[in-house]
Design an enzyme around this catalytic site. Structure first.
Site, PDB file in Angstrom:
ATOM      1  N   MET A   1      -8.775   9.673   8.205  1.00  0.00           N
ATOM      2  CA  MET A   1      -9.337  10.118   6.918  1.00  0.00           C
ATOM      3  C   MET A   1     -10.396  11.210   7.109  1.00  0.00           C
ATOM      4  O   MET A   1     -11.427  11.219   6.442  1.00  0.00           O
ATOM      5  CB  MET A   1      -9.966   8.904   6.174  1.00  0.00           C
ATOM      6  CG  MET A   1      -8.937   7.876   5.791  1.00  0.00           C
ATOM      7  SD  MET A   1      -9.657   6.348   5.155  1.00  0.00           S
ATOM      8  CE  MET A   1     -10.004   5.458   6.657  1.00  0.00           C
TER       9      MET A   1
ATOM     10  N   ASP B   1       0.833  -1.211   0.000  1.00  0.00           N
ATOM     11  CA  ASP B   1       0.000   0.000   0.000  1.00  0.00           C
ATOM     12  C   ASP B   1       0.863   1.255   0.000  1.00  0.00           C
ATOM     13  O   ASP B   1       2.031   1.215   0.380  1.00  0.00           O
ATOM     14  CB  ASP B   1      -0.877   0.028   1.255  1.00  0.00           C
ATOM     15  CG  ASP B   1      -2.252  -0.545   0.992  1.00  0.00           C
ATOM     16  OD1 ASP B   1      -2.514  -0.936  -0.156  1.00  0.00           O
ATOM     17  OD2 ASP B   1      -3.044  -0.603   1.944  1.00  0.00           O
TER      18      ASP B   1
ATOM     19  N   LYS C   1      -2.909   4.312  -3.950  1.00  0.00           N
ATOM     20  CA  LYS C   1      -3.632   5.292  -4.766  1.00  0.00           C
ATOM     21  C   LYS C   1      -2.961   6.654  -4.819  1.00  0.00           C
ATOM     22  O   LYS C   1      -3.359   7.505  -5.572  1.00  0.00           O
ATOM     23  CB  LYS C   1      -5.076   5.421  -4.311  1.00  0.00           C
ATOM     24  CG  LYS C   1      -5.270   5.577  -2.836  1.00  0.00           C
ATOM     25  CD  LYS C   1      -6.766   5.580  -2.505  1.00  0.00           C
ATOM     26  CE  LYS C   1      -6.998   5.407  -1.048  1.00  0.00           C
ATOM     27  NZ  LYS C   1      -7.638   4.243  -0.597  1.00  0.00           N
TER      28      LYS C   1
END
Ligand code: SAH
Length: 262
Positions: A173, A39, A61
């Site tokens: 987040m 990741d 990402k």
């Protein structure tokens, strides 16, 4: 193809950032893997523990790439394991705290593949600790609630339940929705003077932090350039922070730090 008994995937927690916060068990697992699916919040330095010649696949990402779809990652894990390769799925923090480790474990279980979970140090504990904020302290907080500021379903946060829980609130987040979170907590009767902090890239050399109150945190974080990836921590324990470690103090004179020092 090797027998089913050898099919193995390690779900490895790489800790919050600083490679020294990796566990010995994680290092030993990394040394065994033939394939590593990594990741993007994982510090690249931990890959020095990979077996020479191991295949390393980045599935994150950030860095301008589109994230690899979750189902595709799960299929890759299963396929590589079925070829007899020892697979390591390397995630930031702890694999079972907002890391989709639970989903991956279920996908592996459905495919009949053994998963071994290597717990990691989660950002929600380690990152506040960088500012000397203990997430619990018996004089200030009876517990800690970890939540995500961002959900797949978009279901709203139950602010009343959070405020009534009387626990330290740690939000992963949450930076994109920080203004709504601040307003939601205050509308649910949290005092706008409740100490609150946001810490970006905690445990890393470029850590930045802002210590403020829940009322002012959205503006102070913006001024301090504290954006994602960051941990938000809210509650009386933030009053115990040591400014020396924050890198930045909110512009307001009556910060909780000064109140605590007075
Ligand atoms: N499994 C991870 C969390 C993954 S979700 C864990 O246990 O820590 C990713 C979010 O975690 C980020 O958006 C951010 O809110 C938080 N995070 C992870 N590492 C961080 C760090 N070093 N500093 C601040 N926040 C971090």
């Amino acid at each position: 193809m090797l027998s089913k008994a050898s099919e193995k995937v390690f779900l490895i927690g790489a800790g919050p950032g600083d490679p020294e916060l990796l566990t010995i068990k994680a290092v030993k697992a990394l040394q065994k893997c033939d394939v590593l699916l990594v990741d993007d919040l994982v510090h690249p330095a931990i890959l020095r523990y990979a077996k020479p010649g191991a295949r390393i696949i980045h599935v994150g990402k950030r860095g301008g790439c589109k994230s690899t779809p979750q189902k595709f990652i799960e299929r890759m894990m299963v396929r590589f394991a079925q070829t007899g390769a020892i697979v390591g799925r390397v995630k930031g923090g702890d694999p079972f705290v907002f890391g989709r480790g639970g989903e991956e474990m279920l996908a592996l279980r459905a495919a009949g593949i053994d998963a071994e979970i290597i717990s990691g140090i989660t950002a929600g504990c380690a990152v506040p600790a960088m500012l000397q904020i203990p997430v619990t302290h018996r004089d200030h907080s009876r517990g800690v609630t970890f939540i995500t500021g961002h959900t797949r379903t978009g279901k709203p946060i139950n602010y009343h339940a959070l405020v009534q829980s009387d626990t330290t609130i740690v939000i992963y987040m949450g930076m994109t929705n920080l203004s709504e979170i601040s307003a939601g907590l205050i509308a649910a009767n949290m005092s706008s003077n409740t100490p609150a902090a946001a810490i970006r890239n905690g445990t890393l050399a470029d850590q930045t932090a802002v210590i403020s109150t829940i009322g002012k945190l959205p503006e102070d974080a913006r001024l301090a350039g504290v954006s994602s990836p960051a941990i938000i921590v809210i509650g009386g324990v933030v009053g115990l922070a040591n400014a020396v470690h924050s890198g930045f103090l909110g512009p307001e004179a009556e910060s909780p730090l000064q109140a605590a020092a007075a």
